[in-house]
Scaffold this motif. Structure first.
Motif, PDB file in Angstrom:
ATOM      1  N   TRP B 105       0.839  -1.203   0.000  1.00 30.48           N
ATOM      2  CA  TRP B 105       0.000   0.000   0.000  1.00 30.48           C
ATOM      3  C   TRP B 105       0.875   1.255   0.000  1.00 30.48           C
ATOM      4  N   LEU B 106       1.888   1.260   0.879  1.00 27.48           N
ATOM      5  CA  LEU B 106       2.798   2.402   0.962  1.00 27.48           C
ATOM      6  C   LEU B 106       3.561   2.589  -0.347  1.00 27.48           C
ATOM      7  N   LEU B 107       4.009   1.453  -0.902  1.00 23.37           N
ATOM      8  CA  LEU B 107       4.770   1.514  -2.153  1.00 23.37           C
ATOM      9  C   LEU B 107       3.942   2.209  -3.232  1.00 23.37           C
ATOM     10  N   ALA B 139       2.736   9.710   4.887  1.00 25.33           N
ATOM     11  CA  ALA B 139       3.294   9.853   6.232  1.00 25.33           C
ATOM     12  C   ALA B 139       2.402   9.159   7.254  1.00 25.33           C
ATOM     13  N   ALA B 140       1.090   9.354   7.154  1.00 27.89           N
ATOM     14  CA  ALA B 140       0.174   8.773   8.134  1.00 27.89           C
ATOM     15  C   ALA B 140       0.201   7.249   8.088  1.00 27.89           C
ATOM     16  N   PHE B 141       0.054   6.696   6.875  1.00 33.03           N
ATOM     17  CA  PHE B 141       0.045   5.238   6.777  1.00 33.03           C
ATOM     18  C   PHE B 141       1.436   4.666   7.039  1.00 33.03           C
ATOM     19  N   VAL B 146       5.069   1.529  10.619  1.00 34.29           N
ATOM     20  CA  VAL B 146       6.277   1.380  11.438  1.00 34.29           C
ATOM     21  C   VAL B 146       5.907   1.085  12.890  1.00 34.29           C
ATOM     22  N   LEU B 147       4.901   1.774  13.406  1.00 36.53           N
ATOM     23  CA  LEU B 147       4.582   1.647  14.820  1.00 36.53           C
ATOM     24  C   LEU B 147       3.815   0.376  15.165  1.00 36.53           C
TER      25      LEU B 147
END
Lengths: 117, 664
Positions: B105-107, B139-141, B146-147
């Motif tokens: 998704w980030l990619l 940034a949000a996703f 990461v968290l």
């Protein structure tokens, strides 16, 4: 049990069997996902198919057969939800949205027509 | 920094953190009210975005390598892979779980961000804000990943040393499913670019022709990917689930259909917006809705709120958080819409009897369909939480509600393709319209009566014929049919890629409708309990159960049945449906056997059951014209891609051509 299924199948006229099939297509198999009891080979689906056939053989009409299944397994077995009580929203709301939307489209198009002329 | 000393876990986590930070930086530059819009700011935030893409892409590559090598130092690989799996499924497994799918998704988010940054579309402020919004999504996703959902989390040291991974859901070990979720994702995330441009347009107050041109390629690309993704999902359900159906109006199927409906309405709306500078508010609302529905589609699946066979990477807690994050972005969209929408000037200048008018009606009908699907999907949840009674909303409801709408939409399409833009002109469209509509409906009626089928079949065939007639007429008219010179194939050379795209997609739609209707209305079905040596009949076919044997696959064992299909005493084909058991995952699957005959399928599944002994339950279906459906899906998507990637020069030529046409 299989013998019992076959026995009841044999007892139904082709017309009744077709009715049973038609009813089964609109009854959810509650232990499977995405299948009606007509589509499923789960044990429960077979039992429910047999119940439909039994009720038909006993002379129930379609609504009575469905009522019997609902009494036994809950309303969730009906893939075609009823239009009773709050469920009326489900059947009526799309038509209302269509009417409201048509009014909006009409006013928009009329405005467009005025601007164009 | 000991970059070289890092293990894959630290390196991957580091890359993800950097990507999220780059996203935040690009968002800050893009959206900060303190920095003036200048080419430098746009270039800088664009560069941060592009760098974020490269960073996420490297992280993704590392995860793929870890899966290829079954690197058990990563918890994610341990939980979701197995060294005995074929390489292709090892790789596909990397995105077949919650953490990995978020990385994918980030990619894609970053990829579309980079595309916005590098492409020439949009004026400077619009582009700046679009990059900013897209970066904020990243940034949000990214932070969330990461968290809470880091695919690079290490295998816990306290746990015993693993000997091998824990496999993958064998249902997912299938080429259809390896590519179905990423294709859908491409569509969902593609709509993020549309969302970002819309937010930018609302911020600058410039939603108009230029905005429409900027949004169009992303929209068409996303729409094509969604079309293909939904089609692949249906295809997968058809041959993997073993009950002969391809669509059940299940919540997850609906969740993928809703953004498609919104996007389809939007791409027609954008055509009007581009030409007539109107429908701005509606277009902006649809764009936010389309991406909102995508977020819902992507994350409802894993929220545990709905259950479905298509649900994968299920993780209720984080899923619900993702839904909340999604609602935040959708909410922000509508707040901005409410605040800035009134600033959008619109001037509608077209006759109701025009292509624009038809598209307005088309949008209205799409909105009603969208609403109906939404209502049907969420009504059971409302009922259960409000009254405690559990109800189902299944295919009979959708068929009854949507068939009349489909018919209206098909009629509108025929009308819309026949009337010219802007004005109904001299009414030349009337005769072909009446002839085509009359023939389509009469044909459908004759077919339904001749075969003794239901009103549903009538609606389905009529809709299909109307759309097919519309496509055919469109093609003929592009070649000059109806003009003084008559039809000349050579005139088709002047047709733009954009028009071809629309034509091909509409043709695809007609075929999809025809395939759906024919394969369900005319399907043959037989169910029998057979032991080897016995046989059953399906229409003119005789199906003989010959034998059963055990076979061993790479990571499963299977029980395979052999059937001979005979017609008039002649052997037609041999079919071998089977049931697989995957010991590593302790799961069983049904593998149906499908024999293609022309455009139709013979579909055979066999199942074991309690107390059956040597006997098996055998189900055979015939699905006439089902390949028309699959082919139609390909044409739909292909048309979208053709139109989306039409060369700019061609678009300019099209614009010049329009100018010449206009005086008439």
């Amino acid at each position: 049990m299989i013998a019992a299924v076959l026995l009841f199948l044999a007892a139904l006229t082709p017309e009744q069997a077709a009715r049973a099939e038609r009813i089964a297509k609109d009854i959810r198999c509650v232990v499977c996902q995405n299948q009606s009891v007509a589509d499923s080979e789960a044990e429960l689906a077979k039992v429910m198919r047999r119940i439909i056939e039994e009720r038909i053989a006993a002379g129930d009409n379609d609504a009575e057969v469905r009522g019997y299944l609902v009494a036994r397994y809950g309303e969730t077995v009906l893939l075609r939800p009823t239009a009773e009580g709050a469920n009326i929203v489900l059947w009526a709301a799309p038509a209302m949205v269509l009417v409201l939307g048509a009014l909006w489209a009409f006013s928009l198009l009329r405005g467009g027509a005025k601007a164009a002329s | 920094m000991h970059l070289l000393a890092m293990g894959i876990s630290e390196l991957g986590t580091f890359l993800l953190a950097v990507a999220a930070a780059l996203g935040a930086a690009a968002a800050g530059l893009g959206l900060s009210p303190f920095a003036r819009t200048s080419p430098r700011i746009v270039a800088l935030s664009g560069a941060a975005m592009t760098a974020a893409f490269v960073t996420v892409a490297s992280a993704f590559l590392f995860l793929l390598i870890a899966y290829a090598e079954t690197d058990l130092s990563l918890l994610n690989v341990y939980l979701n892979s197995h060294s005995l799996k074929p390489l292709a499924y090892k790789l596909a497994g990397s995105w077949g779980n919650h953490e990995g799918s978020l990385l994918l998704w980030l990619l894609m988010l970053a990829g579309f961000g980079a595309a916005i940054s590098l492409s020439p579309f949009g004026d400077l402020p619009t582009k700046r804000y679009a990059i900013g919004v897209q970066a904020m999504l990243l940034a949000a996703f990214g932070l969330f990943t990461v968290l809470t959902s880091n695919p690079f989390a290490p295998y816990p040291e306290a746990w015993p040393t693993p000997s091998d991974g824990r496999g993958l859901n064998p249902l997912l070990q299938d080429p259809g499913l390896a590519i179905h979720p990423p294709t859908l994702y491409l569509g969902y995330v593609g709509l993020s670019a549309v969302y970002s441009f819309t937010m930018a347009g609302l911020l600058t107050g410039r939603i108009g022709s230029a905005w429409a041109k900027a949004v169009r390629p992303y929209l068409l690309f996303a729409w094509s990917a969604l079309t293909l993704g939904i089609g692949l999902g249906a295809y997968w359900a058809y041959y993997e689930l073993g009950w002969g159906g391809f669509w059940f109006w299940d919540p997850v199927e609906n969740a993928s259909l809703m953004p498609w409906l919104a996007a389809t309405a939007l791409l027609h709306c954008v055509m009007v917006l581009e030409r007539r500078d109107t429908l701005k508010l509606w277009g902006a609302a649809l764009a936010i809705l389309a991406f909102g529905a995508s977020l819902l589609g992507a994350f409802l699946v894993r929220s545990g709120i709905v259950t479905s066979v298509h649900a994968f990477a299920n993780d209720p807690e984080r899923g619900v958080f993702l839904l909340l994050l999604s609602l935040l972005f959708i909410g922000a969209g509508f707040v901005l819409f409410a605040l800035r929408g009134s600033k959008l000037q619109q001037t509608a200048r077209f006759s109701p009897v025009s292509r624009e008018g038809a598209i307005v009606v088309n949008n209205l009908l799409f909105a009603v369909v969208l609403f109906t699907v939404f209502l049907g999907t969420f009504w059971p949840i409302v009922m259960e939480t409000q009254t405690g009674s559990r109800i189902s909303v299944g295919p009979p409801y959708y068929n009854a509600m949507l068939a009349p709408l489909a018919l209206l939409m098909a009629g509108t399409l025929l009308f819309g393709l026949l009337v010219p833009w802007k004005t109904g002109g001299s009414g030349q469209y009337r005769r072909p319209l009446l002839v085509a509509a009359g023939l389509s409906i009469a044909g459908a009626l004759a077919l339904t009566l001749a075969t003794g089928r239901s009103a549903l079949a009538l609606a389905g065939f009529a809709a299909a014929f109307l759309v097919l007639a519309a496509s055919l007429l469109d093609l003929l008219r592009k070649g000059g049919f109806g003009t003084a010179e008559g039809f000349k194939a050579s005139r088709l050379q002047g047709v733009t890629a954009r028009s071809w795209g629309a034509l091909v997609s509409h043709l695809g739609l007609g075929l999809v409708l025809l395939g759906i209707t024919a394969s369900t209305v005319f399907q043959g079905e037989v169910r029998a309990v057979l032991t080897p040596g016995e046989s059953t009949r399906l229409g003119a076919l005789e199906i003989d159960y010959i034998s059963r044997k055990q076979i061993a696959g790479p990571n499963y064992i299977a029980e395979q049945d052999l059937f001979r299909v005979m017609k008039n005493g002649r052997l037609l084909t041999e079919l071998t449906p089977s049931r697989r058991y995957y010991p590593a995952a302790n799961q069983a699957t049904t593998e149906v056997a499908i024999e293609r005959r022309g455009l139709s399928n013979l579909y055979l599944a066999s199942a074991a059951g309690q107390g059956l002994g040597e006997a098996r339950i055998v189900r055979a279906h015939s699905h006439p014209l089902i390949h028309v459906l699959w082919g139609g899906v390909l044409l739909l998507a292909g048309g979208g891609l053709t139109a989306g990637f039409a060369k700019r020069r061609e678009r300019q030529r099209a614009a010049a051509g329009k100018l010449q046409e206009r005086p008439a």
